[in-house]
Design an enzyme around this catalytic site. Structure first.
Site, PDB file in Angstrom:
ATOM      1  N   TYR A  58       5.251   2.066   6.868  1.00  0.00           N
ATOM      2  CA  TYR A  58       6.408   1.299   6.405  1.00  0.00           C
ATOM      3  C   TYR A  58       7.632   1.398   7.318  1.00  0.00           C
ATOM      4  O   TYR A  58       8.316   0.389   7.541  1.00  0.00           O
ATOM      5  CB  TYR A  58       6.756   1.683   4.968  1.00  0.00           C
TER       6      TYR A  58
ATOM      7  N   GLU B 115       1.102   1.944  -4.575  1.00  0.00           N
ATOM      8  CA  GLU B 115      -0.120   2.197  -3.811  1.00  0.00           C
ATOM      9  C   GLU B 115      -0.578   3.642  -3.955  1.00  0.00           C
ATOM     10  O   GLU B 115      -1.778   3.916  -4.075  1.00  0.00           O
ATOM     11  CB  GLU B 115       0.111   1.829  -2.347  1.00  0.00           C
TER      12      GLU B 115
END
Length: 393
Positions: free
Chosen positions: A95, A138
């Site tokens: 990310y 997630e």
């Protein structure tokens, strides 16, 4: 948490994203994939070349900016993204790379007059919020799959135990775990991720499971795509006995429990996830209408299997539509594109049904319009993208 000022600034950029979002995202991808080779396996280069990936992400960024103060309005988009990420094993360390490249792309494409420090700070906070949402969701799914019976985390080695040609273009591949242990049960409609090393480069792909998982094997059925790097490798080089790493099944496009008549509509290789849905539905008493469209009989996969099911299950009605008659294969019920009138003749008389449809984007757009015009409730009409998620007009 985003401040009210940050949300207002992000929303003010929506017109820019509507007009130039795709160019911005194309620049983002070009930069990221050239400078950060560690993330290249996570992206399908064919989708990059076609523009599908940039368009899909541009649409996602636009939707996020448009609904920054009402994220519940994003509907199923977030769930689709999360499941795609899980199937490819996107991890928290990915990310910051994406965030840094996205902010840099915003600055370089929009320029300093538009991408002011205030705009950049607001978008930095907005991306941080989105990343936190996705990472948390997630992580919960990774934990759930690891702790479930037969589950695991990350890559697990499987052996190819069987190949079967299903049509001139589609071949099925059956995989069993190397450790001979149990495997995670997959919901009808889910897909599985795989990682391969081709010419020294890691690549990852998702493929729909084309049969109910029996606790010991997974089956995928793959269409040979012209120029498709992975599909051609699977068809031409992956032989029985080879070992491949698979990720746990994922996907939110699954068959929901219901007593309503079920209609499964597929085009081409879109048939694959409908097969386990069909298997699961026939274990109940609900009526099923199975409609499949193919270019011709030579590329129609699983026809004999579906016909055999129809012979054994009176609640199953199946209909086939071929774009052309090749003069060799068994005849279709209709030749030509699936029209609204033909679909109306094949649907149950009452329109309070559950409809699931998959196939090429243009095919799905037409089916969506037909179903709406024929009175099928929109919330009971569901579809899935094989490639990057995008809008379906």
């Amino acid at each position: 948490m985003l401040s009210a000022q940050d949300r207002a600034i992000v929303k003010s950029t929506v017109p820019l994203l509507e007009s130039g979002g795709e160019a911005l995202i194309t620049h983002f991808y070009r930069m990221m994939l050239s400078e950060y080779p560690e993330v290249r396996p996570l992206f399908n280069q064919a989708h990059q070349a076609s523009g599908d990936q940039p368009r899909a992400l541009a649409n996602g960024v636009l939707m996020y900016a448009r609904h920054i103060d009402q994220l519940d309005q994003l509907g199923d988009l977030v769930a689709r993204i999360i499941n795609k990420h899980v199937a490819l094993q996107i991890l928290p360390e990915h990310y910051p790379i994406v965030g840094a490249c996205l902010l840099r792309a915003i600055s370089e494409v929009l320029g300093s007059e538009i991408a002011t420090p205030q705009v950049m700070n607001a978008w930095g906070a907005a991306y941080g919020q989105l990343a936190d949402i996705l990472i948390g969701a997630e992580a919960a799914i990774y934990d759930e799959k690891a702790q479930a019976p037969g589950g695991w985390r990350g890559a697990r080695p499987f052996t190819l135990v069987k190949r079967a040609e299903e049509s001139a273009e589609i071949t099925s591949f059956y995989f069993a775990p190397v450790d001979n242990g149990p495997i995670l049960a997959a919901a009808p409609g889910q897909y599985i991720g795989m990682t391969l090393v081709l010419d020294g480069e890691e690549v990852r792909r998702n493929y729909s499971l084309s049969a109910l998982s029996d606790g010991g094997q997974y089956r995928i059925s793959v269409k040979r795509e012209a120029g498709g790097r992975v599909s051609n490798y699977l068809h031409d080089q992956l032989q029985v006995g080879a070992t491949i790493d698979l990720f746990p099944p994922a996907g939110e496009f699954t068959l929901a429990a219901s007593a309503k008549p079920l209609v499964l509509i597929s085009g081409g290789v879109g048939i694959t996830p409908t097969l386990p849905m069909l298997e699961a539905a026939l274990a109940t008493e609900r009526p099923v209408h199975f409609i499949h469209c193919a270019r011709n009989g030579g590329v129609h996969a699983f026809r004999e299997w579906v016909d055999a099911l129809a012979a054994r299950h009176p609640q199953l009605k199946r209909f086939y539509c071929y774009a052309e008659d090749d003069g060799v294969s068994p005849a279709a019920d209709n030749v030509g594109l699936l029209s609204q009138d033909q679909l109306a003749a094949w649907l149950p008389e009452q329109r309070d049904i559950d409809a699931y449809f998959l196939g090429p984007k243009g095919f799905m757009a037409a089916i969506k319009r037909h179903l709406k015009a024929l009175g099928v409730p929109e919330k009971q009409s569901r579809y899935e993208f094989f490639g990057p998620a995008a809008a379906l007009e």
